[in-house]
Design a protein around this motif. Structure first.
Motif, short mmCIF file in Angstrom:
data_model
loop_
_atom_site.label_atom_id
_atom_site.label_comp_id
_atom_site.label_asym_id
_atom_site.label_seq_id
_atom_site.Cartn_x
_atom_site.Cartn_y
_atom_site.Cartn_z
N LYS A 12 31.76 64.05 5.92
CA LYS A 12 32.81 64.04 6.94
C LYS A 12 34.16 63.76 6.30
O LYS A 12 35.15 64.44 6.59
N VAL A 16 37.51 65.96 6.59
CA VAL A 16 38.71 65.44 7.25
C VAL A 16 39.88 65.33 6.27
O VAL A 16 41.02 65.61 6.63
N ILE A 55 29.08 71.18 12.59
CA ILE A 55 30.08 70.93 11.56
C ILE A 55 29.75 71.80 10.35
O ILE A 55 30.63 72.36 9.72
N LEU A 69 35.22 74.98 12.65
CA LEU A 69 35.69 73.75 13.28
C LEU A 69 36.50 74.03 14.54
O LEU A 69 37.30 73.20 14.96
N LEU A 74 32.72 73.05 18.29
CA LEU A 74 32.34 71.64 18.18
C LEU A 74 31.94 71.06 19.53
O LEU A 74 31.02 70.26 19.62
N ILE A 99 38.21 67.06 38.72
CA ILE A 99 39.55 66.77 38.22
C ILE A 99 40.05 67.91 37.33
O ILE A 99 41.18 68.39 37.46
N LEU A 100 39.18 68.36 36.43
CA LEU A 100 39.61 69.31 35.41
C LEU A 100 39.76 70.74 35.93
O LEU A 100 40.71 71.44 35.60
N ASN A 153 44.04 76.77 27.13
CA ASN A 153 43.70 75.54 26.39
C ASN A 153 42.22 75.58 26.03
O ASN A 153 41.35 75.41 26.87
N VAL A 155 40.41 73.58 24.27
CA VAL A 155 39.69 72.32 24.41
C VAL A 155 39.23 72.14 25.85
O VAL A 155 38.07 71.80 26.13
N LEU A 156 40.15 72.38 26.76
CA LEU A 156 39.81 72.29 28.18
C LEU A 156 38.68 73.23 28.53
O LEU A 156 37.74 72.87 29.26
N LEU B 78 31.08 62.15 20.98
CA LEU B 78 32.24 63.03 21.12
C LEU B 78 33.35 62.64 20.15
O LEU B 78 33.98 63.50 19.55
N PHE B 80 33.11 61.33 17.34
CA PHE B 80 32.75 61.78 15.99
C PHE B 80 33.21 63.22 15.78
O PHE B 80 33.77 63.58 14.76
N VAL B 81 32.98 64.03 16.81
CA VAL B 81 33.36 65.44 16.72
C VAL B 81 34.87 65.61 16.74
O VAL B 81 35.43 66.40 16.00
N ASP B 83 37.08 63.73 15.65
CA ASP B 83 37.68 63.37 14.36
C ASP B 83 37.89 64.57 13.45
O ASP B 83 38.74 64.54 12.57
N PHE B 84 37.10 65.61 13.67
CA PHE B 84 37.18 66.75 12.77
C PHE B 84 38.34 67.69 13.10
O PHE B 84 38.65 68.57 12.32
N HIS B 85 38.93 67.51 14.25
CA HIS B 85 39.94 68.48 14.63
C HIS B 85 41.25 68.28 13.91
O HIS B 85 41.67 67.16 13.63
N ARG B 86 41.87 69.36 13.62
CA ARG B 86 43.08 69.34 12.83
C ARG B 86 44.28 69.09 13.74
O ARG B 86 44.18 69.11 14.95
N THR B 89 45.45 71.08 16.95
CA THR B 89 44.79 71.05 18.25
C THR B 89 45.02 69.73 18.98
O THR B 89 44.55 69.55 20.09
N GLU B 92 46.38 70.17 22.39
CA GLU B 92 45.43 70.60 23.41
C GLU B 92 44.63 69.41 23.93
O GLU B 92 44.36 69.30 25.13
N PHE B 93 44.23 68.55 23.03
CA PHE B 93 43.52 67.35 23.47
C PHE B 93 44.40 66.51 24.37
O PHE B 93 43.96 65.97 25.39
N ALA B 95 46.78 67.53 26.22
CA ALA B 95 46.95 68.20 27.51
C ALA B 95 45.77 67.87 28.43
O ALA B 95 45.95 67.67 29.64
N VAL B 96 44.58 67.83 27.86
CA VAL B 96 43.42 67.47 28.67
C VAL B 96 43.53 66.03 29.13
O VAL B 96 43.23 65.69 30.28
N ILE B 99 45.60 65.55 32.07
CA ILE B 99 44.95 65.88 33.35
C ILE B 99 44.07 64.72 33.80
O ILE B 99 44.10 64.31 34.97
N LEU B 163 38.24 61.32 23.78
CA LEU B 163 39.40 62.18 23.56
C LEU B 163 40.55 61.41 22.94
O LEU B 163 41.34 61.95 22.18
#
Lengths: 223, 223
Positions: A12, A16, A55, A69, A74, A99-100, A153, A155-156, B78, B80-81, B83-86, B89, B92-93, B95-96, B99, B163
DNA sequence: TGTGCCTGAGACGTCGGATGTCTCGCACGA
DNA sequence: TCGTGCGAGACATCCGACGTCTCAGGCACA
């Protein structure tokens, strides 16, 4: 900490930190095991765990690679996790969706393309008036997925995809086979589509809220 | 399909079908491996993968157990996953989160207890006017977590927790060290708390939206 | 009789090696 | 030039052995 867990953390870390980039190939198992100071068996456990959550991508006969990724990839693991939840938490998942989904639908109102609108309309037309439960579930999933994708989006989109996973959705619809519920659902889908076509974000949001709230209400009354 | 993947599916099936219930102990590795028709090594890969996402809990010297399967536990994976995002993004997270968090805050307005309100107020008082970045990140996380917990939806709570994981949050704050941003954040926290104390769901929702939107705006301008 | 230590069984942790299977690239021949 | 065949390399799977940890039960002591 167990050597396998250490290996997971180290791999990991390599990703990262940027030492391994998306698409990169890892050293072969025996080498990587030697580098990290453990046996090939233990390393394989680490690699397997990381490949379950997308991953790593292991290709037999070829090598092990870091996936793209993408959030979509993911968060796919999310649906795997959601499958484990028992019926008594379905309502909580649905509440989050309530909500979403309206927010995503509202976002889509200003971004969705004409082709996408036409595709959604075709899809609804194709379904007819008396679909089977399987058809309805598939259609429902496809309809909402199409809209959420237009929110822009990813992610959404992935999150909602995971939350509304096939299992959860099927469980819900299993209890909602009354004729009334089916026709009302189809009517609401058409209303959402009309609001999107009008580029009316607030109407789209409201119809989406109504749509999910009604599912929620029926579900609550049947539990 | 590889035998390990089969084993993962079979174990998942046993849990979902109810053959294995939360807290149950699995047969010992050698027996389970024989039952499922594979070697102990391959089975261990499957077990390790499931334990990474908190489905199974392996205790050395004791045995392997099914976890409680709480949403909180499962969605822990979640983070853990995430953590991998650059960095690209993160928006985008965020933005969620924009909401979910206002909705959760609004839900909390009618359910939060007086003790919880006092605890949040104490926490803000303790921080003072010139906190370090580390203190501010920890406080911010704790403040929002406390509110979201009062929403009464554990899925929502875990999702937001994942998130807004430490990594993402830290990355954000690293770019937001201007004095102005810090003081404005503290001011907004107090405004959210005041709205909650007034049991004013709409005010709480609005302040939460403003709060996250301002973070989002600053972040967008610095990227 | 109650408490605490000790020990042994059972279960997971780790390892090394052997063999099967799959993929890819290169050489050869049509 | 194109297609086939072969071999190297890499993952898949298995086996057996030994280390380490946990827990429960027996035994000694107070």
């Amino acid at each position: 900490m167990a050597v396998t867990d250490e290996a997971i953390e180290k791999i990991k870390g390599m990703i990262v930190s940027g030492a391994l980039r998306p698409g990169d190939r890892l050293p072969k198992e025996s080498e990587l095991a030697a580098d990290l100071g453990l046996s090939r068996n233990s390393l394989r456990e680490a690699v397997r765990a990381l490949s379950l959550i997308r991953i790593l991508d292991v290709r037999q006969g070829d090598g092990t690679y870091v996936t793209s990724l993408d959030p979509q990839l993911l968060l796919e693991a999310l649906s795997f996790v959601v499958d484990f939840h028992r019926d008594d938490t379905v309502l909580e998942f649905l509440a989050v969706r309530r909500i979403l989904e309206p927010a995503a639908t509202a976002m889509a109102a200003s971004r969705i393309s004409e082709q996408q609108l036409d595709a959604l309309a075709n899809q609804l037309d194709k379904l007819g008036n008396a679909p089977s439960v399987e058809e309805l579930v598939a259609c429902d999933l496809e309809f909402h997925r199409g809209i959420v994708q237009s929110s822009g989006n990813s992610v959404l989109c992935s999150l909602l995809d995971g939350l509304s996973g096939p299992t959860t959705r099927a469980r819900i619809w299993r209890g909602l086979t009354q004729e009334d519920a089916v026709s009302r659902t189809l009517h609401e889908h058409r209303a959402i589509l009309a609001a999107l076509r009008d580029r009316d974000a607030e109407a789209a949001r409201s119809w989406a809220t109504v749509h999910i709230a009604s599912v929620e209400q029926w579900l609550r009354s049947t539990l």
